[in-house]
Design a protein around this motif. Structure first.
Motif, PDB file in Angstrom:
ATOM      1  N   ALA A 109       0.785  -1.085   0.205  1.00 22.29           N
ATOM      2  CA  ALA A 109      -0.058   0.320   0.038  1.00 22.29           C
ATOM      3  C   ALA A 109       1.029   1.161  -0.041  1.00 22.29           C
ATOM      4  CB  ALA A 109      -0.862  -0.297   1.485  1.00 22.29           C
ATOM      5  N   LEU A 110       1.736   1.138   0.869  1.00 23.17           N
ATOM      6  CA  LEU A 110       2.710   2.154   0.991  1.00 23.17           C
ATOM      7  C   LEU A 110       3.636   2.060  -1.075  1.00 23.17           C
ATOM      8  CD1 LEU A 110       4.831   1.452   4.171  1.00 23.17           C
ATOM      9  CD2 LEU A 110       2.767   3.770   3.695  1.00 23.17           C
ATOM     10  N   ALA A 111       3.078   1.397  -1.288  1.00 23.82           N
ATOM     11  CA  ALA A 111       4.733   1.404  -3.169  1.00 23.82           C
ATOM     12  C   ALA A 111       3.562   2.446  -3.468  1.00 23.82           C
ATOM     13  CB  ALA A 111       5.149   0.268  -3.228  1.00 23.82           C
ATOM     14  N   ARG A 112       2.299   1.697  -3.301  1.00 17.93           N
ATOM     15  CA  ARG A 112       1.165   2.331  -4.007  1.00 17.93           C
ATOM     16  C   ARG A 112       0.618   3.497  -3.952  1.00 17.93           C
ATOM     17  NH1 ARG A 112      -4.602  -0.363  -2.473  1.00 17.93           N
ATOM     18  NH2 ARG A 112      -4.812   1.380  -4.519  1.00 17.93           N
ATOM     19  N   LEU A 113       0.708   4.127  -2.552  1.00 17.32           N
ATOM     20  CA  LEU A 113       0.895   5.558  -2.025  1.00 17.32           C
ATOM     21  C   LEU A 113       2.083   6.432  -3.489  1.00 17.32           C
ATOM     22  CD1 LEU A 113       0.022   8.351  -1.327  1.00 17.32           C
ATOM     23  CD2 LEU A 113       1.258   7.625   1.019  1.00 17.32           C
ATOM     24  N   VAL A 114       2.988   5.647  -2.941  1.00 18.36           N
ATOM     25  CA  VAL A 114       4.122   6.872  -4.077  1.00 18.36           C
ATOM     26  C   VAL A 114       4.029   6.758  -5.773  1.00 18.36           C
ATOM     27  CG1 VAL A 114       6.999   6.519  -4.279  1.00 18.36           C
ATOM     28  CG2 VAL A 114       6.126   5.776  -2.344  1.00 18.36           C
ATOM     29  N   ARG A 115       3.638   6.314  -5.694  1.00 17.26           N
ATOM     30  CA  ARG A 115       3.365   5.486  -7.057  1.00 17.26           C
ATOM     31  C   ARG A 115       2.279   6.502  -8.160  1.00 17.26           C
ATOM     32  NH1 ARG A 115       2.286   0.726  -6.970  1.00 17.26           N
ATOM     33  NH2 ARG A 115       0.338   0.406  -7.842  1.00 17.26           N
ATOM     34  N   LEU A 132       9.952   1.879   6.291  1.00 18.66           N
ATOM     35  CA  LEU A 132       9.642   1.522   5.962  1.00 18.66           C
ATOM     36  C   LEU A 132       8.918   2.303   4.628  1.00 18.66           C
ATOM     37  CD1 LEU A 132       6.671  -0.734   7.654  1.00 18.66           C
ATOM     38  CD2 LEU A 132       8.616  -1.184   6.479  1.00 18.66           C
ATOM     39  N   ILE A 133       8.912   3.393   4.748  1.00 22.19           N
ATOM     40  CA  ILE A 133       7.930   4.351   3.318  1.00 22.19           C
ATOM     41  C   ILE A 133       9.365   4.547   2.667  1.00 22.19           C
ATOM     42  CG2 ILE A 133       7.486   6.671   2.950  1.00 22.19           C
ATOM     43  CD1 ILE A 133       6.170   6.966   5.750  1.00 22.19           C
ATOM     44  N   ALA A 134      10.734   4.723   3.113  1.00 19.84           N
ATOM     45  CA  ALA A 134      11.891   4.517   2.447  1.00 19.84           C
ATOM     46  C   ALA A 134      12.101   3.087   1.154  1.00 19.84           C
ATOM     47  CB  ALA A 134      13.091   5.185   3.038  1.00 19.84           C
ATOM     48  N   ARG A 135      11.868   2.349   2.137  1.00 23.37           N
ATOM     49  CA  ARG A 135      11.730   1.223   1.105  1.00 23.37           C
ATOM     50  C   ARG A 135      10.581   0.403   0.197  1.00 23.37           C
ATOM     51  NH1 ARG A 135      10.980  -3.372   5.675  1.00 23.37           N
ATOM     52  NH2 ARG A 135      10.514  -4.654   3.694  1.00 23.37           N
ATOM     53  N   ALA A 136      10.095   1.913   0.562  1.00 21.28           N
ATOM     54  CA  ALA A 136       8.854   1.252  -0.962  1.00 21.28           C
ATOM     55  C   ALA A 136       8.967   2.250  -1.845  1.00 21.28           C
ATOM     56  CB  ALA A 136       7.450   2.187   0.293  1.00 21.28           C
ATOM     57  N   GLY A 137       9.560   3.005  -2.281  1.00 17.01           N
ATOM     58  CA  GLY A 137      10.182   3.596  -3.174  1.00 17.01           C
ATOM     59  C   GLY A 137       9.970   4.643  -2.935  1.00 17.01           C
ATOM     60  N   ALA A 138       9.541   5.824  -2.281  1.00 23.64           N
ATOM     61  CA  ALA A 138       9.551   7.337  -2.021  1.00 23.64           C
ATOM     62  C   ALA A 138      11.674   7.570  -1.979  1.00 23.64           C
ATOM     63  CB  ALA A 138       9.203   7.866  -0.236  1.00 23.64           C
ATOM     64  N   THR A 139      11.161   8.881  -2.647  1.00 21.61           N
ATOM     65  CA  THR A 139      12.439   9.533  -3.244  1.00 21.61           C
ATOM     66  C   THR A 139      11.927  11.418  -2.637  1.00 21.61           C
ATOM     67  OG1 THR A 139      11.597   9.988  -5.356  1.00 21.61           O
ATOM     68  CG2 THR A 139      12.312   8.208  -4.598  1.00 21.61           C
ATOM     69  N   ARG A 140      12.637  11.559  -3.612  1.00 15.90           N
ATOM     70  CA  ARG A 140      12.841  13.542  -3.354  1.00 15.90           C
ATOM     71  C   ARG A 140      11.689  14.033  -4.233  1.00 15.90           C
ATOM     72  NH1 ARG A 140      16.325  17.123  -1.961  1.00 15.90           N
ATOM     73  NH2 ARG A 140      18.245  15.630  -1.064  1.00 15.90           N
ATOM     74  N   ARG A 141      11.707  13.534  -5.503  1.00 11.62           N
ATOM     75  CA  ARG A 141      10.886  13.280  -6.366  1.00 11.62           C
ATOM     76  C   ARG A 141       9.506  12.887  -6.066  1.00 11.62           C
ATOM     77  NH1 ARG A 141      12.645  12.196 -12.415  1.00 11.62           N
ATOM     78  NH2 ARG A 141      11.100  13.175 -13.141  1.00 11.62           N
ATOM     79  N   ASN A 142       9.042  11.950  -5.222  1.00  8.13           N
ATOM     80  CA  ASN A 142       7.702  11.017  -4.938  1.00  8.13           C
ATOM     81  C   ASN A 142       7.574  11.234  -3.237  1.00  8.13           C
ATOM     82  OD1 ASN A 142       6.772  10.987  -7.342  1.00  8.13           O
ATOM     83  ND2 ASN A 142       8.887   9.162  -7.845  1.00  8.13           N
ATOM     84  N   PRO A 143       7.872  12.302  -2.564  1.00  6.03           N
ATOM     85  CA  PRO A 143       8.465  12.591  -1.298  1.00  6.03           C
ATOM     86  C   PRO A 143       6.197  12.069  -0.707  1.00  6.03           C
ATOM     87  CG  PRO A 143       7.876  14.672  -1.723  1.00  6.03           C
ATOM     88  CD  PRO A 143       8.316  14.298  -3.355  1.00  6.03           C
ATOM     89  N   VAL A 144       6.159  11.051   0.565  1.00  8.76           N
ATOM     90  CA  VAL A 144       5.089  10.855   0.881  1.00  8.76           C
ATOM     91  C   VAL A 144       4.912  12.285   1.940  1.00  8.76           C
ATOM     92  CG1 VAL A 144       4.483   9.297   2.638  1.00  8.76           C
ATOM     93  CG2 VAL A 144       6.144   8.379   0.181  1.00  8.76           C
ATOM     94  N   ARG A 145       3.158  12.427   1.961  1.00 10.43           N
ATOM     95  CA  ARG A 145       3.040  13.671   3.091  1.00 10.43           C
ATOM     96  C   ARG A 145       3.479  12.220   5.254  1.00 10.43           C
ATOM     97  NH1 ARG A 145       0.172  17.854   1.695  1.00 10.43           N
ATOM     98  NH2 ARG A 145      -1.398  17.576   3.105  1.00 10.43           N
ATOM     99  N   VAL A 146       3.849  12.992   5.553  1.00  8.50           N
ATOM    100  CA  VAL A 146       3.836  12.476   6.958  1.00  8.50           C
ATOM    101  C   VAL A 146       2.788  13.537   8.402  1.00  8.50           C
ATOM    102  CG1 VAL A 146       4.891  10.719   6.609  1.00  8.50           C
ATOM    103  CG2 VAL A 146       5.930  12.783   7.789  1.00  8.50           C
ATOM    104  N   CYS A 147       2.467  12.764   9.018  1.00  5.29           N
ATOM    105  CA  CYS A 147       2.036  13.566  10.543  1.00  5.29           C
ATOM    106  C   CYS A 147       2.322  12.685  11.225  1.00  5.29           C
ATOM    107  CB  CYS A 147       0.388  13.123  10.116  1.00  5.29           C
ATOM    108  SG  CYS A 147      -0.819  14.294  12.065  1.00  5.29           S
TER     109      CYS A 147
END
Length: 404
Positions: A109-115, A132-147
Motif C-alpha cells: 500500500a505504501l508503494a501504491r501511495l508513492v506510485r 518502511l516508507i523509504a523501502r516503498a520507494g519514496a524519493t525526493r521527487r515523490n515524497p510522502v506526506r507524513v503526520c
C-alpha cells in the motif's frame, strides 16, 4: 443487561416513522434516519464554532454518508481514514485531503501511495515506520506526506498510571521534536501535520447510568487531563513549528469538540461517531446527539410470557468486555436482554412488558454501541427521511471492501 438507556431524543414518533418507512422491507436490515444524521451534523458544526471538522470515516463506513457529511456545510473538510488501503480506495473514487489516523506497515500500500501520488497523509510515530516508507520507494521527487502523532493520554505518578489509549510512544515535546528532526533529514518525506487524540476525554462517556460515583471520577479525571494536555500540546506544536511550517494540527473527537477547539494551535477537530449517535454516546454530559443509525431484527419466537426472541443480533462492539459494548434495545421501549443469553449469533431473547404486544414477524429496533462497526454486519443501508425510504446505499462491505 445494558448500562445505557435511550436518550430523550429517542421518541415514539421516530419509531413510528421508521416502521412506516420500512414496512416493505424484510428484517434484518440496517437503516439511517438521515433527518437525524443531518441534525447531528448541524450540531457538530455548532459545537465546533467555526473550526473545521475532519470526518472520521471508520465511524461511518458508507461512502455515500461520508460524502453527505462533507457536503453538509463548509464546516466539514477532509477525511480521517482508518487504514492506508482505505485511504487509497477513497482517493481513487475522488476523495481528497485524506489523513490516515494510524501508522501503516503495509508495504504494497505504501508503494501504491508513492506510485499514485494520492492526496493522502500517513501517520508516523517511530523511525522504523520512516524506514518502511523509504523501502516503498519514496524519493525526493515523490515524497510522502507524513503526520506525527503525540500521545495525549494522561500519565500520573511518574508514568505508573496511564489514563487514555495506548497509541503513540511520543509523549513529551522533546520526543516529538526528535522524530520531527529525523523526518526533516529525509528528503523522501514531507512533514505536514501533527495529531493528538485525547481518547480519555473524547471517547469516554462521563454520565454512565447506574454508576454515579464512577461517572464523577471520570469527570474529575477529564478536568485534570484537559489543562495538562493543553500545556504539553501547545509546547509541542510551538517547537515543531519552529522547525517547519505545519498545514494542520488535528485533535479531539465527537466527545471533546468544545475543549479541543479552544486549545491553542489546534487547527481542526475530527468527528464521525456523533453523526450516527451510537449507544456509547448516551453517556456524555456536554451534548446529546439524536440517534440516527439502527438495525431491525424480526421477532421469530414467543417462548414465554413477557419474552420474545429475535433472529440474530449479536453485534457487540470492540473494546473491553463490558455490558456497555452490547447493542441497545431501543424500540419498542421497555425491552431488555435476557441476562443468561444476551444478544446472540443466532437469536436474541428480549424481556419486558413490551414483548407481550409483539407478534411473530414484528420488528425490534436496536442501536449498536459504536458507530461504523454496525456497517460490517450489513451490505447496504436504507436511508429514511420522514416516513419513507429515500435511498439504499452500500456499506464498505457491500462494495466488497473489508479494511479492518
Amino acid at each position: 443487561m445494558t448500562l445505557i438507556g435511550a436518550p430523550p431524543q429517542v421518541t415514539t414518533d421516530q419509531h413510528a416513522r421508521l416502521e412506516r418507512a420500512t414496512a416493505a422491507l424484510t428484517a434484518p436490515f440496517a437503516c439511517v434516519d438521515v433527518d437525524a444524521f443531518d441534525a447531528n451534523a448541524t450540531d457538530l458544526a455548532r459545537r465546533a464554532a467555526g473550526m473545521p471538522i475532519r470526518v472520521a470515516s471508520k465511524s461511518i463506513r458508507v461512502r455515500a454518508l461520508v460524502a453527505r457529511a462533507l457536503d453538509h456545510s463548509p464546516a466539514f473538510r477532509g477525511i480521517l481514514a482508518l487504514t492506508l488501503p482505505e485511504a487509497l480506495w477513497l482517493a481513487e473514487s475522488g476523495s481528497t485531503d485524506i489523513v490516515v489516523g494510524y501508522p501503516s506497515a503495509d508495504l504494497p500500500a505504501l508503494a501504491r501511495l508513492v506510485r499514485t501520488g494520492a492526496d493522502v497523509t500517513v501517520m508516523v510515530d517511530d523511525v522504523e515506520q520512516l524506514d518502511l516508507i523509504a523501502r516503498a520507494g519514496a524519493t525526493r521527487r515523490n515524497p510522502v506526506r507524513v503526520c506525527l502523532e503525540l500521545d495525549v493520554s494522561l500519565r500520573l505518578f511518574g508514568g505508573r498510571v496511564h489514563l487514555g489509549v495506548r497509541r503513540s510512544p511520543l509523549h513529551t515535546p522533546a520526543q516529538v521534536v526528535a522524530l520531527a528532526e529525523e523526518v526533516l533529514r529525509r528528503p523522501e518525506l514531507r512533514l505536514v501535520g501533527l495529531m493528538g487524540y485525547e481518547a480519555q476525554i473524547a471517547g469516554l462517556g462521563n454520565r454512565i447510568a447506574g454508576r454515579p460515583i464512577f461517572s464523577a471520577l471520570i469527570r474529575g479525571m477529564q478536568r485534570v487531563s484537559a489543562p495538562e494536555l493543553e500545556e504539553r500540546r501547545t509546547e509541542t506544536v510551538d517547537r515543531v513549528r519552529a522547525l517547519t511550517p505545519l498545514e494542520f494540527v488535528n485533535g479531539g473527537g465527537t466527545g471533546s469538540i468544545e475543549t479541543t477547539r479552544k486549545a491553542p494551535n489546534v487547527t481542526e477537530v475530527s468527528a464521525g461517531s456523533g453523526l450516527f449517535a451510537p449507544g456509547l454516546f448516551d453517556a456524555y454530559t456536554a451534548f446529546r446527539p439524536t440517534p440516527a443509525a439502527f438495525f431491525a431484527l424480526p421477532v421469530v419466537r414467543r417462548p414465554a410470557p413477557g419474552m420474545v426472541t429475535a433472529l440474530g443480533g449479536g453485534y457487540t462492539a470492540s473494546g473491553p468486555l463490558r455490558p456497555d459494548r452490547l447493542p441497545i434495545p431501543t424500540y419498542p421501549r421497555g425491552l431488555r436482554f435476557d441476562p443468561l443469553e444476551g444478544p446472540g449469533e443466532a437469536q436474541t431473547p428480549l424481556r419486558g412488558r413490551a414483548a407481550d404486544a409483539l407478534r411473530i414477524g414484528d420488528r425490534v429496533w436496536l442501536r449498536h454501541a459504536k458507530a461504523g462497526e454496525l456497517c460490517e454486519r450489513f451490505e447496504r443501508v436504507h436511508l429514511v427521511s420522514g416516513d419513507r425510504v429515500v435511498d439504499e446505499v452500500p456499506t464498505y462491505r457491500g462494495e466488497g471492501q473489508c479494511f479492518l
